[in-house]
Design a protein around this motif. Structure first.
Motif, PDB file in Angstrom:
ATOM      1  N   GLU A 230       0.813  -1.220   0.000  1.00  0.00           N
ATOM      2  CA  GLU A 230       0.000   0.000   0.000  1.00  0.00           C
ATOM      3  C   GLU A 230       0.845   1.268   0.000  1.00  0.00           C
ATOM      4  N   HIS A 231       2.142   1.157   0.353  1.00  0.00           N
ATOM      5  CA  HIS A 231       3.007   2.327   0.313  1.00  0.00           C
ATOM      6  C   HIS A 231       3.514   2.633  -1.092  1.00  0.00           C
ATOM      7  N   PHE A 242      11.735   8.170 -19.793  1.00  0.00           N
ATOM      8  CA  PHE A 242      11.664   8.222 -18.337  1.00  0.00           C
ATOM      9  C   PHE A 242      10.485   7.430 -17.783  1.00  0.00           C
ATOM     10  N   ILE A 243      10.792   6.447 -16.913  1.00  0.00           N
ATOM     11  CA  ILE A 243       9.783   5.676 -16.187  1.00  0.00           C
ATOM     12  C   ILE A 243      10.067   5.820 -14.706  1.00  0.00           C
ATOM     13  N   LYS A 244       9.018   6.032 -13.909  1.00  0.00           N
ATOM     14  CA  LYS A 244       9.192   6.281 -12.480  1.00  0.00           C
ATOM     15  C   LYS A 244       8.205   5.476 -11.668  1.00  0.00           C
ATOM     16  N   GLY A 245       8.687   4.907 -10.570  1.00  0.00           N
ATOM     17  CA  GLY A 245       7.843   4.288  -9.557  1.00  0.00           C
ATOM     18  C   GLY A 245       8.419   4.624  -8.201  1.00  0.00           C
ATOM     19  N   GLY A 246       7.808   4.099  -7.127  1.00  0.00           N
ATOM     20  CA  GLY A 246       8.398   4.350  -5.821  1.00  0.00           C
ATOM     21  C   GLY A 246       7.382   4.290  -4.709  1.00  0.00           C
ATOM     22  N   TYR A 247       7.751   4.871  -3.564  1.00  0.00           N
ATOM     23  CA  TYR A 247       6.869   4.845  -2.410  1.00  0.00           C
ATOM     24  C   TYR A 247       7.248   5.964  -1.444  1.00  0.00           C
ATOM     25  N   ARG A 248       6.255   6.432  -0.718  1.00  0.00           N
ATOM     26  CA  ARG A 248       6.490   7.433   0.314  1.00  0.00           C
ATOM     27  C   ARG A 248       6.737   6.716   1.634  1.00  0.00           C
ATOM     28  N   VAL A 249       7.651   7.261   2.434  1.00  0.00           N
ATOM     29  CA  VAL A 249       8.048   6.584   3.666  1.00  0.00           C
ATOM     30  C   VAL A 249       7.767   7.465   4.879  1.00  0.00           C
TER      31      VAL A 249
END
Length: 287
Positions: A230-231, A242-249
């Motif tokens: 879920e993050h 450009f391809i971007k993914g990730g997560y907030r911490v």
């Protein structure tokens, strides 16, 4: 001339893209298609060749390979980074075999022709017979052999080269990435370590795996325990290469990265956000 086999795979790739399907198997297994990729992709676009901090001082030189071509990266006296084919134009000898520092000239190991760090011929020993050396007099207007220059440019201390010299300017090519990271200070980053791996796979597979965060829950349970699904945000194409993914911490999830030194100069939009970035064809970054 492009082989029929390569064009057949290329048509299958185009059909898959139009239908929003996975890449066809031939795009990973066909040797002919791989050669087509080298020519139409790796030679014709901006490709990562190294890090500026690998050649920090004037006279630092590093050999590498790009799209099957031998290349040398050079820190010039004015601080700019240049790139040349790692080939002496006289007899085709390899100029630089390993990284070196403090060079004032580049000397061919075969006949000892020397070139300055801008690629210009400096001197040809015994070229005029006996002990008559040919010392280049560029002010005379005489044409001399020179190292073949490769187009080079930098962003975020990453050195990119364009083999055929026809790509748009790097800042235009990387515009989506540059805009995304506006507010992140890369200048405070320092190169800590370099690791090399030989991966027995087509070049596209490691990149696809890198920005596919769907597999984390099944293959990386320790990561998933601290930063569960879920993050994470799905990977998305933001334009160009450009391809971007990730997560907030934020909150409890920030414990997962406790002890990691923070970049002090980050805008609020990117603060506490872990970005997984792919810049085609060969850059993968976790920021």
């Amino acid at each position: 001339m492009t082989s029929d086999g390569a064009m057949k795979v290329l048509r299958a790739v185009a059909d898959a893209a139009r239908a929003d399907l996975a890449m066809p198997a031939g795009s990973y297994t066909s040797a002919a298609y791989y050669q087509l990729e080298r020519k139409r992709l790796f030679q014709s676009t901006w490709v990562l060749a190294g890090c500026g901090q690998e050649i920090p001082e004037p006279g630092d030189v590093m050999p590498c390979e790009v799209a099957g071509y031998p290349v040398i990266l050079v820190r010039k006296p004015n601080g700019d980074v240049g790139a040349f084919f790692n080939v002496c134009p006289h007899r085709g000898a390899e100029l630089i075999a390993r990284p070196c520092s403090g060079r004032r000239v580049l000397t061919c190991p075969y006949h000892a022709w020397t070139y300055d760090l801008d690629g210009r011929l400096r001197m040809r020993p015994y070229y005029n017979g006996g002990k008559e050396h040919d010392v280049a007099d560029h002010a005379s207007g005489k044409a001399y052999p020179a190292l073949t220059t490769i187009r080079a440019a930098m962003w975020a201390d990453l050195v990119f080269v364009n083999i055929d010299g026809k790509a748009p300017p790097l800042d235009e090519h990387l515009k989506p990435a540059i805009e995304y990271f506006d507010g992140y200070d890369f200048s405070v980053m320092r190169l800590a370590q370099t690791l090399s791996f030989d991966v027995e796979a087509n070049w596209k597979l490691p990149i696809e795996n890198f920005y596919d965060n769907y597999h984390i829950f099944s293959l990386h349970p320790l990561v998933d325990a601290g930063l569960s699904q879920e993050h994470r945000t799905p990977s998305e194409w933001l334009g160009g290469p450009f391809i971007k993914g990730g997560y907030r911490v934020d909150g409890p999830a920030s414990d997962w990265i406790s002890g990691i030194e923070r970049n002090p100069n980050v805008c609020e939009r990117l603060r506490n956000y872990n970005s997984f970035v792919a810049i085609a064809p060969n850059v993968m970054m976790q920021v």
